[in-house]
Design a protein around this motif. Sequence first.
Motif, PDB file in Angstrom:
ATOM      1  N   TRP A   6     -38.404 -95.362   0.176  1.00  0.00           N
ATOM      2  CA  TRP A   6     -37.789 -94.065   0.508  1.00  0.00           C
ATOM      3  C   TRP A   6     -36.370 -94.342   0.966  1.00  0.00           C
ATOM      4  O   TRP A   6     -36.154 -95.054   1.945  1.00  0.00           O
ATOM      5  N   LEU A   7     -35.404 -93.775   0.252  1.00  0.00           N
ATOM      6  CA  LEU A   7     -33.988 -94.010   0.552  1.00  0.00           C
ATOM      7  C   LEU A   7     -33.410 -92.824   1.299  1.00  0.00           C
ATOM      8  O   LEU A   7     -33.343 -91.723   0.767  1.00  0.00           O
ATOM      9  N   GLY A   8     -33.019 -93.046   2.535  1.00  0.00           N
ATOM     10  CA  GLY A   8     -32.446 -91.985   3.366  1.00  0.00           C
ATOM     11  C   GLY A   8     -33.464 -91.446   4.345  1.00  0.00           C
ATOM     12  O   GLY A   8     -34.549 -91.049   3.949  1.00  0.00           O
ATOM     13  N   ALA A   9     -33.110 -91.464   5.615  1.00  0.00           N
ATOM     14  CA  ALA A   9     -34.037 -91.027   6.658  1.00  0.00           C
ATOM     15  C   ALA A   9     -33.436 -89.915   7.507  1.00  0.00           C
ATOM     16  O   ALA A   9     -33.616 -89.873   8.715  1.00  0.00           O
ATOM     17  N   GLY A  10     -32.729 -88.989   6.868  1.00  0.00           N
ATOM     18  CA  GLY A  10     -32.157 -87.853   7.587  1.00  0.00           C
ATOM     19  C   GLY A  10     -33.227 -86.866   8.022  1.00  0.00           C
ATOM     20  O   GLY A  10     -34.416 -87.037   7.743  1.00  0.00           O
ATOM     21  N   THR A  28     -41.567 -98.516   2.461  1.00  0.00           N
ATOM     22  CA  THR A  28     -40.370 -99.066   3.094  1.00  0.00           C
ATOM     23  C   THR A  28     -39.328 -97.957   3.156  1.00  0.00           C
ATOM     24  O   THR A  28     -39.043 -97.313   2.153  1.00  0.00           O
ATOM     25  N   ILE A  29     -38.793 -97.746   4.350  1.00  0.00           N
ATOM     26  CA  ILE A  29     -37.740 -96.762   4.564  1.00  0.00           C
ATOM     27  C   ILE A  29     -36.418 -97.506   4.605  1.00  0.00           C
ATOM     28  O   ILE A  29     -36.240 -98.446   5.377  1.00  0.00           O
ATOM     29  N   ALA A  51     -39.092-100.736   7.911  1.00  0.00           N
ATOM     30  CA  ALA A  51     -37.772-100.119   7.856  1.00  0.00           C
ATOM     31  C   ALA A  51     -36.743-101.197   7.545  1.00  0.00           C
ATOM     32  O   ALA A  51     -36.846-102.320   8.037  1.00  0.00           O
ATOM     33  N   LYS A  52     -35.765-100.837   6.707  1.00  0.00           N
ATOM     34  CA  LYS A  52     -34.688-101.763   6.359  1.00  0.00           C
ATOM     35  C   LYS A  52     -33.370-101.016   6.288  1.00  0.00           C
ATOM     36  O   LYS A  52     -33.341 -99.828   5.996  1.00  0.00           O
ATOM     37  N   GLN A  53     -32.297-101.756   6.523  1.00  0.00           N
ATOM     38  CA  GLN A  53     -30.964-101.174   6.369  1.00  0.00           C
ATOM     39  C   GLN A  53     -30.662-101.094   4.880  1.00  0.00           C
ATOM     40  O   GLN A  53     -30.884-102.047   4.135  1.00  0.00           O
ATOM     41  N   PHE A  54     -30.148 -99.948   4.429  1.00  0.00           N
ATOM     42  CA  PHE A  54     -29.918 -99.713   3.012  1.00  0.00           C
ATOM     43  C   PHE A  54     -28.838-100.621   2.458  1.00  0.00           C
ATOM     44  O   PHE A  54     -27.730-100.703   2.985  1.00  0.00           O
TER      45      PHE A  54
END
Length: 92
Positions: A6-10, A28-29, A51-54
């Motif tokens: 999942w790309l983006g956690a707004g 994975t976020i 969770a990971k930094q994009f």
Amino acid sequence: MTHIHWLGAGLSSLPGIRRMASNNHKLTIWNRTLSKAEFSINHVQSDNVSAKQFDLMQLSASLKSGDIVVSQLAANMHPEVAKICLIKYCHF
């Protein structure tokens, strides 16, 4: 088990992320800021959820054939992500 990236956690992503994480999907976020990605899954303790930094290079290295990519990124990022998904045989 299919891995969901999942790309983006707004704010608009939180309900979907939390539902997926609560159902113990392999998830994975990825978010620009790691703290926001971690916040989105702070309600679950599971080895299946992380969770990971994009970073496009790290995302590309993590993708396996058949994985699912959900993008809540800005629309101008979608072509680049879609190209990676095509190369890696992932669902976008």
